[in-house]
Design a protein around this motif. Sequence first.
Motif, PDB file in Angstrom:
ATOM      1  N   ASP A  37       0.981  -1.303   0.113  1.00 50.22           N
ATOM      2  CA  ASP A  37      -0.233  -0.189   0.053  1.00 50.22           C
ATOM      3  C   ASP A  37       0.844   1.185   0.135  1.00 50.22           C
ATOM      4  O   ASP A  37       0.806   2.042  -0.966  1.00 50.22           O
ATOM      5  CB  ASP A  37      -0.949  -0.047   0.991  1.00 50.22           C
ATOM      6  CG  ASP A  37      -1.717   1.118   1.125  1.00 50.22           C
ATOM      7  OD1 ASP A  37      -1.702   2.076   0.799  1.00 50.22           O
ATOM      8  OD2 ASP A  37      -2.951   0.999   1.843  1.00 50.22           O
TER       9      ASP A  37
ATOM     10  N   LYS B 276       2.724   1.053   5.821  1.00 52.14           N
ATOM     11  CA  LYS B 276       1.176   1.320   6.476  1.00 52.14           C
ATOM     12  C   LYS B 276       0.694  -0.456   6.606  1.00 52.14           C
ATOM     13  O   LYS B 276       0.824  -1.399   5.793  1.00 52.14           O
ATOM     14  CB  LYS B 276       0.221   1.854   5.184  1.00 52.14           C
ATOM     15  CG  LYS B 276      -1.094   1.960   5.688  1.00 52.14           C
ATOM     16  CD  LYS B 276      -1.830   2.721   4.725  1.00 52.14           C
ATOM     17  CE  LYS B 276      -3.156   2.803   5.105  1.00 52.14           C
ATOM     18  NZ  LYS B 276      -3.950   3.493   4.020  1.00 52.14           N
ATOM     19  N   ASP B 277       0.023  -0.674   7.705  1.00 47.46           N
ATOM     20  CA  ASP B 277      -0.771  -1.618   8.100  1.00 47.46           C
ATOM     21  C   ASP B 277       0.397  -2.958   8.266  1.00 47.46           C
ATOM     22  O   ASP B 277      -0.191  -3.846   8.525  1.00 47.46           O
ATOM     23  CB  ASP B 277      -1.613  -2.177   7.028  1.00 47.46           C
ATOM     24  CG  ASP B 277      -2.681  -1.051   7.349  1.00 47.46           C
ATOM     25  OD1 ASP B 277      -3.087  -0.301   8.237  1.00 47.46           O
ATOM     26  OD2 ASP B 277      -3.555  -0.903   6.272  1.00 47.46           O
ATOM     27  N   ARG B 278       1.612  -2.587   8.370  1.00 46.36           N
ATOM     28  CA  ARG B 278       2.301  -3.795   8.505  1.00 46.36           C
ATOM     29  C   ARG B 278       3.500  -3.562   9.314  1.00 46.36           C
ATOM     30  O   ARG B 278       3.653  -4.506  10.572  1.00 46.36           O
ATOM     31  CB  ARG B 278       3.288  -4.120   7.202  1.00 46.36           C
ATOM     32  CG  ARG B 278       2.266  -4.504   5.965  1.00 46.36           C
ATOM     33  CD  ARG B 278       2.705  -4.933   4.893  1.00 46.36           C
ATOM     34  NE  ARG B 278       1.863  -5.234   3.676  1.00 46.36           N
ATOM     35  CZ  ARG B 278       1.886  -5.881   2.475  1.00 46.36           C
ATOM     36  NH1 ARG B 278       2.984  -6.357   2.409  1.00 46.36           N
ATOM     37  NH2 ARG B 278       1.102  -5.983   1.634  1.00 46.36           N
TER      38      ARG B 278
ATOM     39  N   ASP C 255       2.662  -4.037  13.087  1.00 48.22           N
ATOM     40  CA  ASP C 255       1.122  -3.547  13.170  1.00 48.22           C
ATOM     41  C   ASP C 255       0.288  -4.946  13.065  1.00 48.22           C
ATOM     42  O   ASP C 255       0.784  -5.811  12.913  1.00 48.22           O
ATOM     43  CB  ASP C 255       0.851  -2.687  11.630  1.00 48.22           C
ATOM     44  CG  ASP C 255       1.379  -1.325  11.641  1.00 48.22           C
ATOM     45  OD1 ASP C 255       1.763  -1.004  12.656  1.00 48.22           O
ATOM     46  OD2 ASP C 255       1.637  -0.896  10.718  1.00 48.22           O
TER      47      ASP C 255
ATOM     48  N   GLU D 250      -1.826  -6.127  11.301  1.00 50.39           N
ATOM     49  CA  GLU D 250      -1.805  -6.854  10.045  1.00 50.39           C
ATOM     50  C   GLU D 250      -0.681  -7.268   9.541  1.00 50.39           C
ATOM     51  O   GLU D 250      -0.465  -7.959   8.392  1.00 50.39           O
ATOM     52  CB  GLU D 250      -2.497  -5.972   9.082  1.00 50.39           C
ATOM     53  CG  GLU D 250      -3.921  -5.480   9.257  1.00 50.39           C
ATOM     54  CD  GLU D 250      -3.927  -4.262  10.177  1.00 50.39           C
ATOM     55  OE1 GLU D 250      -5.023  -3.645  10.366  1.00 50.39           O
ATOM     56  OE2 GLU D 250      -2.837  -3.721  10.713  1.00 50.39           O
ATOM     57  N   GLY D 251       0.411  -6.895  10.230  1.00 45.68           N
ATOM     58  CA  GLY D 251       1.789  -7.476   9.845  1.00 45.68           C
ATOM     59  C   GLY D 251       2.080  -8.879   9.838  1.00 45.68           C
ATOM     60  O   GLY D 251       1.564  -9.509  10.759  1.00 45.68           O
TER      61      GLY D 251
ATOM     62  N   ASN E 217      -1.737  -7.217  18.741  1.00 42.15           N
ATOM     63  CA  ASN E 217      -1.329  -5.804  19.075  1.00 42.15           C
ATOM     64  C   ASN E 217      -0.059  -5.622  19.759  1.00 42.15           C
ATOM     65  O   ASN E 217       0.210  -4.287  20.124  1.00 42.15           O
ATOM     66  CB  ASN E 217      -2.473  -5.210  19.481  1.00 42.15           C
ATOM     67  CG  ASN E 217      -3.970  -5.322  18.962  1.00 42.15           C
ATOM     68  OD1 ASN E 217      -4.080  -4.581  17.676  1.00 42.15           O
ATOM     69  ND2 ASN E 217      -4.994  -6.069  19.359  1.00 42.15           N
TER      70      ASN E 217
ATOM     71  N   ASN F 258       6.638  -8.783   4.302  1.00 39.69           N
ATOM     72  CA  ASN F 258       5.890  -7.480   4.680  1.00 39.69           C
ATOM     73  C   ASN F 258       6.126  -6.428   3.221  1.00 39.69           C
ATOM     74  O   ASN F 258       6.120  -5.363   3.473  1.00 39.69           O
ATOM     75  CB  ASN F 258       6.030  -6.833   5.723  1.00 39.69           C
ATOM     76  CG  ASN F 258       5.374  -7.575   6.894  1.00 39.69           C
ATOM     77  OD1 ASN F 258       4.121  -7.685   7.302  1.00 39.69           O
ATOM     78  ND2 ASN F 258       6.428  -8.345   7.630  1.00 39.69           N
TER      79      ASN F 258
END
Length: 437
Positions: A200, A225-227, A259, A261-262, A273, A311
């Motif tokens: 992303d 982002k998100d990883r 993150d 989602e990573g 988390n 990632n």
Amino acid sequence: MQKSTKILFATLIPTLLISNTYASEQSDAKGFVEDATGSVLFRTGLNTRDKKNGKTDQNSSGQSAIFKLDSGFTQGTIGFGVGILADGGFKIGDNAHAGTDMIPAENDGATDQFGNVTPRDHWIRGGGYVKARISNTTLTYGTQTVNSPVFASNLGRIAPEYYEGVSITSHEIENLELTLGKYTKNVRASQVNSDANKLDKAITWGAKYKVNDQLNASYYGLDIKDRLKRHYVNTNFTQPLNENSSLVYDFNAYHTKWDPEGNTYSETTNDKNNRSNSIWAFSTTYNIGPHSVMLAYQQNTGNTGYDYNNNADGGGSIVLPNSYLSDFAGAGEKSVNLQYSFDFGALDIPGLTWTTAYAYGWDIDVANADRTRLITDNAKESEFFNQIKYTVQSGFAKDVSFRARNYIYRADAAYRENYMPNIDEWRVFLDIPIKLF
């Protein structure tokens, strides 16, 4: 964007307004055509993995041609240019049970239930870029290879890894290099689709400063982002002993916060988390004449390993001394490494070098399948590494190189299931570079 990124960007822009005490790169521009360069690297590669403990062996082999066409910069206050990065090739043999990232594969590297991929018979990949330069600062937009300790293209396969995005490199202050980048697409060596990794947004930043001829220091950061979010620091000091010997002290450290989602492969917690990792290493290298001996200690803390390349952060984004086939970077792991290199130029065979190393790791944390408890906190691994490399020094074949690497890797059963099986592996490459213009 990270606060440190904003600070770096705020520092980079004003440097353009500072009068330099040394020559400007752009002032030396000869022209769009006059400074243009073109090259092709013909690479033949073979990778065989003899897996133990009942696991299926793997092999990959192929031939590629890696092109780079790069214009010069137009003259003037702001110079402009363009370029192309591309590669094409074909597999050699059946590439049975491929999956080592050596060549592009069908379905962009997707594996079957046994972890195997179907290699492509042939491929063509690549893209273009545009660039602009003012003073000693260059901006590039488009397809690129990236070289950063936290975000780096893997260039050690038959096909290279590419990113697509924008990058800025500045040398406005003498001995200081500042970098900033934003990337939105990633294609690994085993993929063809330019966005196969579904990247992303990745923001990178960094600074490297040469304090003097003996001391260098650097810091780099990454936010995907998100990883993940990752930071890296390094100091390197060379102590001359006499005219043909020296000691080199090198310190490297990473900190990674994942993150939710990573992706990681060695986490020891099921709390998505709360996953983080810190790893550091210190090495001392004694150089005398053709001999080089390195002793390194590496230590990992946190509830994951230093998991990279999962990632879209790049297969080359690791700068640690205990990194061969294994990176000795499991959760909680400590490791030591003894490496020796010899330059055969001392025996009137210039261009021939040999490197051998033995690394041993212990105290590795391994969790069960659902990450609710530790199976062991003292798993072990070891590796014996050898490489021979020869580069032609003169004549019509100048710069042609051949290198062969052998890895012998062993680990405890618990860690093998979590990481990789015991392996005897060979990687052999023949590189033939040709300058087109």
